[in-house]
Design an enzyme around this catalytic site. Structure first.
Site, PDB file in Angstrom:
ATOM      1  N   PRO A 244       0.851  -1.197   0.000  1.00  0.00           N
ATOM      2  CA  PRO A 244       0.000   0.000   0.000  1.00  0.00           C
ATOM      3  C   PRO A 244       0.886   1.246   0.000  1.00  0.00           C
ATOM      4  CG  PRO A 244       0.095  -0.931   2.205  1.00  0.00           C
ATOM      5  CD  PRO A 244       0.911  -1.834   1.321  1.00  0.00           C
ATOM      6  N   ASP A 417       6.095   2.639   1.584  1.00  0.00           N
ATOM      7  CA  ASP A 417       5.153   1.619   2.045  1.00  0.00           C
ATOM      8  C   ASP A 417       4.490   2.146   3.318  1.00  0.00           C
ATOM      9  OD1 ASP A 417       3.863  -0.601   3.108  1.00  0.00           O
ATOM     10  OD2 ASP A 417       5.449  -2.015   2.518  1.00  0.00           O
ATOM     11  N   HIS A 418       3.175   2.386   3.239  1.00  0.00           N
ATOM     12  CA  HIS A 418       2.482   3.005   4.369  1.00  0.00           C
ATOM     13  C   HIS A 418       2.389   2.072   5.573  1.00  0.00           C
ATOM     14  CE1 HIS A 418       0.468   6.436   5.921  1.00  0.00           C
ATOM     15  NE2 HIS A 418       0.021   6.880   4.755  1.00  0.00           N
ATOM     16  N   ARG A 419       2.769   0.820   5.411  1.00  0.00           N
ATOM     17  CA  ARG A 419       2.762  -0.099   6.549  1.00  0.00           C
ATOM     18  C   ARG A 419       3.947   0.150   7.484  1.00  0.00           C
ATOM     19  NH1 ARG A 419       2.708  -5.663   3.313  1.00  0.00           N
ATOM     20  NH2 ARG A 419       4.341  -4.455   2.248  1.00  0.00           N
ATOM     21  N   CYS A 421       5.568   3.125   8.014  1.00  0.00           N
ATOM     22  CA  CYS A 421       5.567   4.432   8.669  1.00  0.00           C
ATOM     23  C   CYS A 421       4.350   5.218   8.223  1.00  0.00           C
ATOM     24  CB  CYS A 421       6.850   5.207   8.374  1.00  0.00           C
ATOM     25  SG  CYS A 421       7.000   5.720   6.648  1.00  0.00           S
TER      26      CYS A 421
END
Length: 447
Positions: A244, A417-419, A421
């Protein structure tokens, strides 16, 4: 009596299961030395010259140029231990000794090849009146070597396992409702290759396609997704499915950075590249924001933060996009980074990067400004967590010290990758990079 040994495509490392024959370097009848490269193959990672562990006379080759072979498939056969003067033309003593090697070197591994020089080619003289070799004393007579034909493919039992080159090919067939037992494999011993399954899929889908009017019928060019291009396509598709991602960007005044580079190069010594300075800024930023130098272990549901920065950089070549990796970039200065970028870029241009030089990256620097564009939203290089993009550096109007001036401006973008940070961390990283570009003296705190 000579002994005919079979040389099979070796394990090329990095999980590679197949390779395409690009160019044969020897012909049937040639004399080869131990560790002499005999074929050039293309894997999903790189172009590789494969050396033969036997010395002797090539008696057969398996596979034409353009053919894909699985690891373990026969490449060629070599007759070793032939008596000099009976089966080959007379040559110098060193070359003859190389031809009579009967033991393998054991140096064929992970697709690298060796640096041994190629032996002089010599060919078996054809039998018969038109090409009869000079007669030899009876005491030295030996049988003339002749090419050995390839063995016919083995028939797979109706109730036995279906030979398929990889689980991915088996899954591809299952997703399209294909019965593998109804396919005729084109690989060695009836092995079913990916191309066989794809051909069956096209054949099954063809009747469902509406027929175009004869007057406007056209056949488009089909370009196979294989080799490096196929590997890139698979990796980018996986990245889009699993990561994501989000992107933030900022414009920065690079005038002072360019001035600092000019001053460094005017002081003498090797020239420093802009890419090397940006890489040095990246490693300093990653030390402050280690969340972005990480990967996600989806099975364990853990974020793995990595201690070293193995910096990948995008390089466009005739064979497609590749991402060479600079190892331990955090421990290199600008001069070392410049030299390593130059070395890897040249290997990429000539197609000689090894699998080890194309894997293991932890963060990627993408200088798309070389294509004359200002910005981009790139796809993260899976399994990494972020990529810094750099646009072209061009003169633009800019407010500098309260006044409008023409400055050297660059757009920087960070896809992350929004997972691993949130936006605050990503924004902090990008702002620090921009501050270093605008004021290179900021880097002195980390030197």
């Amino acid at each position: 009596m000579p002994q005919v040994l079979e040389f099979k495509l070796p394990d090329l490392g990095e999980g590679l299961t197949e390779a395409e024959i690009v160019r044969w370097l020897v012909s049937v009848g040639d004399v080869v030395a131990v560790d002499q490269p005999v074929v050039e193959v293309e894997t999903a990672k790189a172009m590789v010259e494969v050396p033969c562990p036997y010395g002797g006379v090539v008696t057969a080759r398996f596979g034409e140029e353009g053919t894909e072979l699985p690891v373990g498939a026969p490449l060629l056969t070599v007759a070793v231990g032939a008596a000099e003067g009976d089966a080959v033309e007379t040559a110098s003593a060193p070359a003859a000794a190389a031809a009579e090697e009967s033991e393998g070197s054991g140096n064929v591994l992970v697709g690298y090849g060796t640096g041994a020089p190629a032996a002089r080619r010599r060919r078996v003289r054809p039998a018969g009146p038109a090409g009869t070799a000079p007669s030899a004393p009876p005491s030295s007579a030996a049988p003339v070597l002749t090419p050995q034909p390839a063995a016919p493919p083995a028939v797979v039992p109706a109730d036995g396992p279906v030979p398929v080159i990889s689980p991915l090919v088996r899954r591809l067939a299952r997703e399209h409702g294909l019965n593998l037992r109804e396919l005729a494999g084109s690989g060695p011993e009836g092995l079913i290759l990916r191309s066989d399954v794809e051909a069956a899929i096209r054949a099954a889908e063809a009747p469902a396609a509406p027929a175009a009017p004869a007057a406007v019928a056209a056949i488009g060019e089909r370009v196979p997704l294989k080799g490096v291009r196929g590997a890139v396509a698979d990796k980018l598709s996986r990245s889009r499915r699993e990561i994501p991602d989000a992107t933030c960007w900022v414009d920065a005044d690079a005038t002072e950075l360019m001035a600092a580079r000019a001053a460094l190069n005017a002081a003498g010594g090797p020239k420093i590249s802009v890419l090397a300075l940006l890489a040095r800024i990246c490693t300093a930023a990653l030390a402050r924001f280690p969340e972005l130098n990480s990967t996600v272990d989806t099975a364990a549901r853990e974020i793995v933060r990595l201690p070293e920065v193995h910096l990948g950089f995008a390089a466009q070549t005739e064979r497609g996009l590749v991402v060479p990796v600079v190892r331990d970039a955090q421990a290199r200065n600008a001069e070392s980074l410049t030299a390593e970028f130059a070395r890897l870029t040249e290997l990429a241009r000539t197609g000689k990067l090894t699998p080890a030089e194309l894997t293991g990256g932890t963060f990627t620097l993408n200088n798309y400004g070389v294509f004359g564009v200002d910005g981009s939203t790139p796809i993260i290089n899976h399994p990494e967590a972020a990529m810094l993009g750099v646009g072209r550096i061009v003169p633009k109007p800019w407010v500098h010290r309260g006044e409008l001036a023409v400055r050297q401006v660059v757009q920087l973008s960070l896809t992350f990758d929004h997972r691993v940070c949130d936006g605050g961390t990503a924004g902090g990283f990008l702002r620090y990079v921009a501050d270093c570009v605008e004021q290179p003296a900021v880097l002195l705190r980390t030197l």
